[in-house]
Design a protein around this motif. Structure first.
Motif, PDB file in Angstrom:
ATOM      1  N   THR A 227     -22.870   1.201 -14.401  1.00  0.00           N
ATOM      2  CA  THR A 227     -21.534   1.857 -14.403  1.00  0.00           C
ATOM      3  C   THR A 227     -21.365   2.837 -13.374  1.00  0.00           C
ATOM      4  N   VAL A 228     -20.489   2.865 -12.658  1.00  0.00           N
ATOM      5  CA  VAL A 228     -19.898   3.851 -11.938  1.00  0.00           C
ATOM      6  C   VAL A 228     -18.564   4.328 -12.270  1.00  0.00           C
ATOM      7  N   ALA A 229     -18.692   5.761 -12.682  1.00  0.00           N
ATOM      8  CA  ALA A 229     -17.766   6.577 -13.093  1.00  0.00           C
ATOM      9  C   ALA A 229     -17.176   7.719 -12.375  1.00  0.00           C
ATOM     10  N   PRO A 230     -16.226   7.365 -11.416  1.00  0.00           N
ATOM     11  CA  PRO A 230     -15.635   8.421 -10.329  1.00  0.00           C
ATOM     12  C   PRO A 230     -14.684   9.340 -11.297  1.00  0.00           C
ATOM     13  N   PHE A 231     -14.569  10.614 -10.684  1.00  0.00           N
ATOM     14  CA  PHE A 231     -13.214  11.303 -11.139  1.00  0.00           C
ATOM     15  C   PHE A 231     -12.323  11.218 -10.055  1.00  0.00           C
ATOM     16  N   GLY A 232     -11.962  12.161  -9.254  1.00  0.00           N
ATOM     17  CA  GLY A 232     -10.804  12.193  -8.434  1.00  0.00           C
ATOM     18  C   GLY A 232     -11.118  11.063  -7.174  1.00  0.00           C
ATOM     19  N   VAL A 233     -10.400  10.017  -6.929  1.00  0.00           N
ATOM     20  CA  VAL A 233     -10.056   9.255  -5.829  1.00  0.00           C
ATOM     21  C   VAL A 233      -8.920   9.006  -5.318  1.00  0.00           C
ATOM     22  N   SER A 234      -8.451   9.123  -4.221  1.00  0.00           N
ATOM     23  CA  SER A 234      -7.288   9.227  -3.855  1.00  0.00           C
ATOM     24  C   SER A 234      -6.765   7.783  -3.674  1.00  0.00           C
ATOM     25  N   THR A 235      -6.194   7.227  -4.754  1.00  0.00           N
ATOM     26  CA  THR A 235      -5.497   6.038  -5.105  1.00  0.00           C
ATOM     27  C   THR A 235      -4.382   5.875  -5.675  1.00  0.00           C
ATOM     28  N   ARG A 236      -3.787   4.781  -5.723  1.00  0.00           N
ATOM     29  CA  ARG A 236      -2.360   4.808  -6.204  1.00  0.00           C
ATOM     30  C   ARG A 236      -2.406   5.165  -7.761  1.00  0.00           C
ATOM     31  N   ALA A 238      -4.145   7.469  -8.921  1.00  0.00           N
ATOM     32  CA  ALA A 238      -4.103   8.796  -8.847  1.00  0.00           C
ATOM     33  C   ALA A 238      -3.120   9.529  -7.963  1.00  0.00           C
ATOM     34  N   ALA A 239      -1.882   8.742  -7.640  1.00  0.00           N
ATOM     35  CA  ALA A 239      -0.933   9.353  -6.907  1.00  0.00           C
ATOM     36  C   ALA A 239      -1.275   9.465  -5.433  1.00  0.00           C
ATOM     37  N   TYR A 240      -2.421   9.081  -4.987  1.00  0.00           N
ATOM     38  CA  TYR A 240      -2.676   9.326  -3.362  1.00  0.00           C
ATOM     39  C   TYR A 240      -2.777  10.854  -3.192  1.00  0.00           C
ATOM     40  N   GLN A 241      -3.511  11.472  -4.218  1.00  0.00           N
ATOM     41  CA  GLN A 241      -3.651  13.106  -3.857  1.00  0.00           C
ATOM     42  C   GLN A 241      -4.383  13.294  -2.397  1.00  0.00           C
ATOM     43  N   GLN A 242      -3.994  14.401  -2.125  1.00  0.00           N
ATOM     44  CA  GLN A 242      -4.563  14.540  -0.860  1.00  0.00           C
ATOM     45  C   GLN A 242      -6.271  14.758  -1.071  1.00  0.00           C
ATOM     46  N   THR A 243      -7.067  14.218  -0.154  1.00  0.00           N
ATOM     47  CA  THR A 243      -8.498  14.468  -0.290  1.00  0.00           C
ATOM     48  C   THR A 243      -8.876  15.754   0.017  1.00  0.00           C
ATOM     49  N   ASN A 244     -10.038  16.159  -0.558  1.00  0.00           N
ATOM     50  CA  ASN A 244     -10.914  17.385  -0.590  1.00  0.00           C
ATOM     51  C   ASN A 244     -12.148  17.276  -1.060  1.00  0.00           C
ATOM     52  N   ILE A 245     -12.934  18.497  -1.350  1.00  0.00           N
ATOM     53  CA  ILE A 245     -14.066  18.035  -1.650  1.00  0.00           C
ATOM     54  C   ILE A 245     -14.470  17.534  -2.986  1.00  0.00           C
ATOM     55  N   VAL A 246     -13.447  17.300  -3.959  1.00  0.00           N
ATOM     56  CA  VAL A 246     -13.316  16.860  -5.224  1.00  0.00           C
ATOM     57  C   VAL A 246     -12.593  15.385  -5.174  1.00  0.00           C
ATOM     58  N   THR A 247     -11.565  15.464  -4.539  1.00  0.00           N
ATOM     59  CA  THR A 247     -10.674  14.166  -4.470  1.00  0.00           C
ATOM     60  C   THR A 247     -11.169  13.209  -3.087  1.00  0.00           C
ATOM     61  N   LEU A 248     -11.914  12.374  -3.398  1.00  0.00           N
ATOM     62  CA  LEU A 248     -12.367  11.610  -1.977  1.00  0.00           C
ATOM     63  C   LEU A 248     -11.620  10.456  -1.734  1.00  0.00           C
ATOM     64  N   LYS A 303       4.769  16.557 -12.135  1.00  0.00           N
ATOM     65  CA  LYS A 303       5.061  17.107 -11.008  1.00  0.00           C
ATOM     66  C   LYS A 303       4.689  16.462  -9.835  1.00  0.00           C
ATOM     67  N   ARG A 304       3.525  15.979  -9.999  1.00  0.00           N
ATOM     68  CA  ARG A 304       3.156  15.102  -8.823  1.00  0.00           C
ATOM     69  C   ARG A 304       3.918  13.814  -8.512  1.00  0.00           C
TER      70      ARG A 304
END
Length: 324
Positions: A227-236, A238-248, A303-304
């Motif tokens: 099982t691969v269980a990601p948190f923040g990944v910049s995808t549709r 996740a509304a293409y959130q800006q990447t950072n140390i948490v959102t990859l 808001k996003r």
């Protein structure tokens, strides 16, 4: 030393040993290439082909590219033919590997006999069950979901049934050859019962439990099921959130997650997400379930979404030569 002193000494020693072992095990996550190495020929040794569901964008697309770069031919499956054809061309042009396209909508019923026909007699070494949907983009209470009956069916078909059916189709060949890799994509929020994402997180709990049971059943057959269980990944999703140390970025997450392939039957896929998973499980549920926290989460996503819609409208207006 009297009996009471001996008891507390033994208890303290046991606690120190317990957390010492946990710390040692966690320290391995800092150096996955050292502790969980994969040979350059690992993936090609599993078989000639990889199958990736939900491969038209995001994490699925990144897995398809990464596995092709490892030397595997790839079958990509999703519901949008135009996008799949484009991804197939990009993978072929970039890696030189063969790419097959299967167009299907996993939210529908009875789509698997056709998929099975397409995959018959193909030597499949890797399966990535990535496809999944959110009931609603804006998190909401279960009864507030729009078209609830249809939503329940779609979520179960796509997030639950598809994974089990794809394993049914592909696992027998892996068992026969005595090797193979199955990656089932869950979600970090499935680590706890998660209000406002109740249906989605519950469907991802099934992914985790099904995968863990399946691994116990087939591990001695030389098959890795994780099982691969990601948190923040910049995808549709996740509304293409800006990447950072948490959102990859999807590519960075997939590259990292494959380094943890031998790290056990579940991984969060990256060091920062592993830490997030640990933190989430340490927070008392009463804190997470407070109305203020849940309302803040809902407001943040709204808001996003509004910001994304505004940017899209501005782009369309600019392309049309109008001024907003």
């Amino acid at each position: 030393m009297d009996l009471m002193e001996l008891f507390f000494f033994s208890l303290g020693t046991a606690v120190v040993l317990y957390y010492g072992v946990r710390l040692l095990l966690f320290s391995r996550m800092l150096f996955p290439k050292l502790w969980f190495p994969l040979s350059k020929s690992f993936f090609t040794s599993m078989g000639e082909w990889a199958v990736v569901t939900g491969a038209s964008e995001g994490i699925g697309r990144a897995y398809a590219f990464m596995l092709a770069e490892q030397g595997l031919n790839v079958v990509i499956i999703s519901r949008t033919k135009l996008t799949l054809d484009q991804v197939a061309k990009e993978i072929g042009d970039t890696t030189g590997q063969k790419v097959k396209v299967i167009v299907t909508d996993f939210t529908k019923e009875d789509v698997f006999s056709e998929i099975e026909d397409h995959l018959r007699d193909i030597n499949i070494g890797v399966l990535v069950n990535n496809v999944g949907i959110l009931p609603n983009y804006i998190p909401c209470k279960f009864l507030e979901c729009s078209e609830l009956d249809k939503t329940i069916t779609k979520v179960i078909n796509c997030n639950v049934k598809t994974m089990a059916k794809m394993c049914k189709i592909i696992l027998p060949g892996m068992e026969k050859r005595g090797k193979g890799v199955i990656l089932n994509i869950s979600s970090g929020i499935a680590s706890i019962p998660f209000p406002l994402y109740t249906l989605y997180s519950a469907s991802k709990v099934f992914v985790e439990r099904f995968s863990q049971g399946l691994q116990a059943e087939y591990k001695d057959r030389g098959i890795i099921i994780q099982t691969v269980a990601p948190f923040g990944v910049s995808t549709r999703m996740a509304a293409y959130q800006q990447t950072n140390i948490v959102t990859l970025a999807p590519e960075d997450f997939v590259k990292s997650s494959l380094q943890y392939l031998r790290a056990g039957d579940k991984t969060n896929g990256s060091l920062c997400h592993i830490v997030l998973g640990w933190i989430l499980q340490c927070i008392p549920l009463k804190v997470i379930y407070t109305q203020s926290i849940l309302q803040s989460l809902q407001d943040y996503v709204k808001k996003r979404a509004a910001k994304k819609a505004s940017i899209s409208e501005s782009s369309v207006a600019f392309e049309n030569g109008t001024k907003k």
